[in-house]
Design an enzyme around this catalytic site. Structure first.
Site, mmCIF file in Angstrom:
data_model
loop_
_atom_site.group_PDB
_atom_site.id
_atom_site.type_symbol
_atom_site.label_atom_id
_atom_site.label_comp_id
_atom_site.label_asym_id
_atom_site.label_seq_id
_atom_site.Cartn_x
_atom_site.Cartn_y
_atom_site.Cartn_z
ATOM 1 N N LYS A 38 0.852 -1.207 0.000
ATOM 2 C CA LYS A 38 0.000 0.000 0.000
ATOM 3 C C LYS A 38 0.882 1.249 0.000
ATOM 4 O O LYS A 38 2.081 1.179 0.312
ATOM 5 C CB LYS A 38 -0.912 -0.020 1.233
ATOM 6 C CG LYS A 38 -0.165 -0.044 2.565
ATOM 7 C CD LYS A 38 -1.095 -0.378 3.735
ATOM 8 C CE LYS A 38 -0.339 -0.438 5.047
ATOM 9 N NZ LYS A 38 -1.184 -0.906 6.150
ATOM 10 N N ARG A 137 -10.159 -0.352 15.003
ATOM 11 C CA ARG A 137 -10.034 0.533 13.841
ATOM 12 C C ARG A 137 -11.118 0.138 12.839
ATOM 13 O O ARG A 137 -12.067 0.884 12.637
ATOM 14 C CB ARG A 137 -8.627 0.402 13.237
ATOM 15 C CG ARG A 137 -8.380 1.325 12.071
ATOM 16 C CD ARG A 137 -6.927 1.349 11.625
ATOM 17 N NE ARG A 137 -6.453 0.056 11.119
ATOM 18 C CZ ARG A 137 -5.287 -0.119 10.503
ATOM 19 N NH1 ARG A 137 -4.476 0.922 10.334
ATOM 20 N NH2 ARG A 137 -4.916 -1.308 10.076
ATOM 21 N N TYR A 263 15.636 30.735 6.428
ATOM 22 C CA TYR A 263 14.471 31.474 6.954
ATOM 23 C C TYR A 263 14.554 31.599 8.465
ATOM 24 O O TYR A 263 14.865 30.625 9.159
ATOM 25 C CB TYR A 263 13.180 30.743 6.590
ATOM 26 C CG TYR A 263 12.805 30.851 5.127
ATOM 27 C CD1 TYR A 263 12.672 32.086 4.494
ATOM 28 C CD2 TYR A 263 12.566 29.697 4.385
ATOM 29 C CE1 TYR A 263 12.320 32.165 3.155
ATOM 30 C CE2 TYR A 263 12.206 29.769 3.048
ATOM 31 C CZ TYR A 263 12.082 31.009 2.437
ATOM 32 O OH TYR A 263 11.732 31.082 1.117
HETATM 33 C C1 LIG Z 1 -0.398 -1.873 6.840
HETATM 34 C C2 LIG Z 1 -0.939 -3.164 7.285
HETATM 35 C C3 LIG Z 1 -0.097 -4.273 7.476
HETATM 36 C C4 LIG Z 1 1.406 -4.193 7.386
HETATM 37 O O1 LIG Z 1 1.929 -3.697 8.604
HETATM 38 P P1 LIG Z 1 3.510 -3.613 8.853
HETATM 39 O O2 LIG Z 1 3.641 -3.179 10.265
HETATM 40 O O3 LIG Z 1 4.027 -2.587 7.887
HETATM 41 O O4 LIG Z 1 4.069 -4.960 8.580
HETATM 42 C C5 LIG Z 1 -0.699 -5.489 7.768
HETATM 43 N N1 LIG Z 1 -2.041 -5.587 7.908
HETATM 44 C C6 LIG Z 1 -2.864 -4.540 7.779
HETATM 45 C C7 LIG Z 1 -4.323 -4.727 7.973
HETATM 46 C C8 LIG Z 1 -2.351 -3.285 7.490
HETATM 47 O O5 LIG Z 1 -3.174 -2.241 7.392
#
Ligand SMILES: *Cc1c(COP(=O)(O)O)cnc(C)c1O
Length: 386
Positions: A38, A137, A263
C-alpha cells in the site's frame, strides 16, 4: 524522461527487498509471506517492489485502496491482491473487474460486493472477513462473525476464503494485549466452519509472535528493511534497508563565524565554515523541523549536520572545514563510504516512526530501482542521474 536531470532522487535496492522476503519466509515457515505494498509500497514503488517480492517467494500482496490494486493488475501482476479493509460501495465493480480480493466486515459491504459480482456474472468470488479483536479501527465484532459468514454463504456468489484480524501492539512484545487479541481470534475461528486462509500478523508479529503466523503473515515495513519499532529491533537486525535518499550538492560557500542562515536566520555559525546547499526540501518530504535535531548527511564519506530551517526545495549543511564541491553526492538516508544513515535516525528525533518517513517522500522525487546483490556492485541502471 522529464525530471530526470534533477539533483535529488530515491534509490530502491530490489535485492534488499528479495533478501528481506527470504528472511521473513525463513522465520515464519511453514506460513507464507504476503507483501503489503500500500501507499506505493511505503514510498518504494509498488509495481517494482511487488514483482521483486513475488520473485523472491511472496505468495500474495496487500493494498489499502482499490486503485493501488488496479495499478498492479495494469502492470500484469497476477498474484492474489487483498484490499485490507472494506471500500466504498462504488469501488465494488473495479474490485470484481480486476480480480482483486475484497475485505468485508459488514452486511452492507457484503451486499456491495455480491451486487457487483452478480452484475458481472461472477460466482465463487473470494472474500476475506475482517474481525476486530481489540484494535478498534475496522472489522466486525467477534460476536458478529458467525452471522456474517452465513450471510456471505447465502449470497450464492461469494466464498469466504479468508479470516483475519490486525494487532495493535505487536511491536511491544512485553505487553499482554497481543495474546488477548489472539485468544479472541482463536475463539472466533473455533465458532466458524474451517476457512482456507487465516492471518493476523503484521511485520512485528511475524518477527516475534509465532502464534500469530497462521496461513500467512502480512509483512509491510519489514519487507523494506525497516524495524517496526524499538521493541523488535534485535529481530529486525537481519533485514536490509532498501531505500536510499540521495542528492548532489548544488552550491557551496564559505561563511564567517556569526553569520546566520535560512528562513528566520535561526542558525548562527559557531566558526567559519563551508556551507553546502542541497536541492531537497519539505516538498520532497524532508520535514521542515529536521534541522537542529542532530540529523546528519554524508558527503565524501563524512557526516555533517543539516543546519538552518529546511525550506520547500532546499536545505543547508554545515561542512566545517571539510572540502566539498558542487556536484558531490549527498546521502541523507543510506550508505556512503561504509557509513550508514537509517530512516530510524530521522524517526526518533522527529517523534515518529520509519513508516511515516518513507511514505512521506513525495512523488516529486524520482524512484530509481537498482540491484545491489549484497555488495556494492550496482547494475548499469543503478547509476546516479547526472
Ligand atoms: C499496513 C498493514 C499491514 C502491514 O503492517 P507492517 O507493520 O508494515 O508490517 C498489515 N495488515 C494490515 C491490515 C495493514 O493495514
Amino acid at each position: 524522461m522529464s525530471g530526470s536531470h534533477r539533483w535529488a532522487w530515491v534509490e530502491i535496492d530490489l535485492d534488499a527487498i528479495a533478501h528481506n522476503i527470504r528472511c521473513l519466509r525463513d522465520v515464519v515457515a511453514p506460513a507464507d509471506v504476503w507483501a503489503i505494498v500500500k501507499a506505493d509500497a511505503y514510498g518504494h514503488g509498488a509495481v517494482e517492489v511487488a514483482r521483486a517480492a513475488l520473485d523472491a517467494g511472496a505468495s500474495g500482496l496487500g493494498v489499502a485502496l482499490v486503485s493501488e490494486g488496479v495499478e498492479l493488475r495494469r502492470a500484469a501482476v497476477e498474484a492474489p491482491i487483498l484490499v485490507l479493509s472494506e471500500q466504498p460501495r462504488e469501488a465494488a465493480p473495479d474490485i470484481i473487474a480486476h480480480g482483486i480480493t475484497p475485505t468485508v466486515s459488514t452486511t452492507a459491504g457484503i451486499d456491495a460486493i455480491a451486487a457487483a459480482a452478480g452484475d458481472a456474472g461472477e460466482t465463487g468470488v473470494s472474500v476475506h472477513l475482517k474481525i476486530d479483536t481489540g484494535m478498534h479501527r475496522v472489522g466486525a465484532r467477534p460476536d458478529e462473525a458467525a452471522e456474517l459468514a452465513e450471510y456471505i454463504a447465502a449470497t450464492g456468489c461469494l466464498h469466504l476464503a479468508g479470516l483475519f484480524t490486525h494487532l495493535a501492539v505487536a511491536d511491544e512484545p512485553d505487553r499482554p494485549d497481543t495474546a488477548a487479541q489472539l485468544d479472541i481470534f482463536d475463539a472466533v475461528r473455533a465458532a466458524l466452519p474451517p476457512v482456507d486462509l487465516v492471518h493476523a500478523a503484521n511485520s512485528a508479529a511475524a518477527l516475534v509472535h509465532p502464534r500469530a503466523h497462521h496461513s500467512f503473515v502480512r509483512a509491510g515495513i519489514a519487507v523494506y528493511g525497516i524495524s517496526p519499532g524499538p521493541g523488535v529491533d534485535d529481530e529486525a537486525a537481519m533485514l536490509r534497508p532498501a531505500l536510499s535518499l540521495k542528492a548532489r550538492v548544488s552550491f557551496v560557500k564559505r561563511l564567517p563565524a556569526g553569520e546566520r542562515l535560512s528562513y528566520g536566520l535561526r542558525y548562527a555559525l559557531p566558526v567559519d565554515a563551508n556551507i553546502a546547499t542541497v536541492p531537497l526540501g519539505y516538498a520532497d518530504g524532508v520535514r521542515r523541523n529536521l534541522s537542529g535535531l542532530g540529523v546528519d548527511v554524508l558527503i565524501r564519506g563524512r557526516r555533517h549536520p543539516i543546519v538552518g530551517t529546511v525550506t520547500m526545495d532546499q536545505l543547508l549543511v554545515d561542512c566545517g572545514d571539510a572540502d566539498v564541491a558542487a556536484g558531490d553526492e549527498v546521502v541523507l538516508i543510506g550508505e556512503q563510504g561504509g557509513v550508514g544513515l537509517r530512516v530510524e535516525d530521522w524517526a526518533g528525533p522527529l517523534g515518529t516512526i520509519g513508516y511515516e518517513i518513507t511514505c512521506g517522500l513525495s512523488a516529486r522525487l524520482r524512484r530509481i530501482h537498482v540491484h545491489r546483490a549484497g555488495t556494492d556492485s550496482s547494475t548499469g541502471d543503478g547509476r546516479s542521474p547526472q
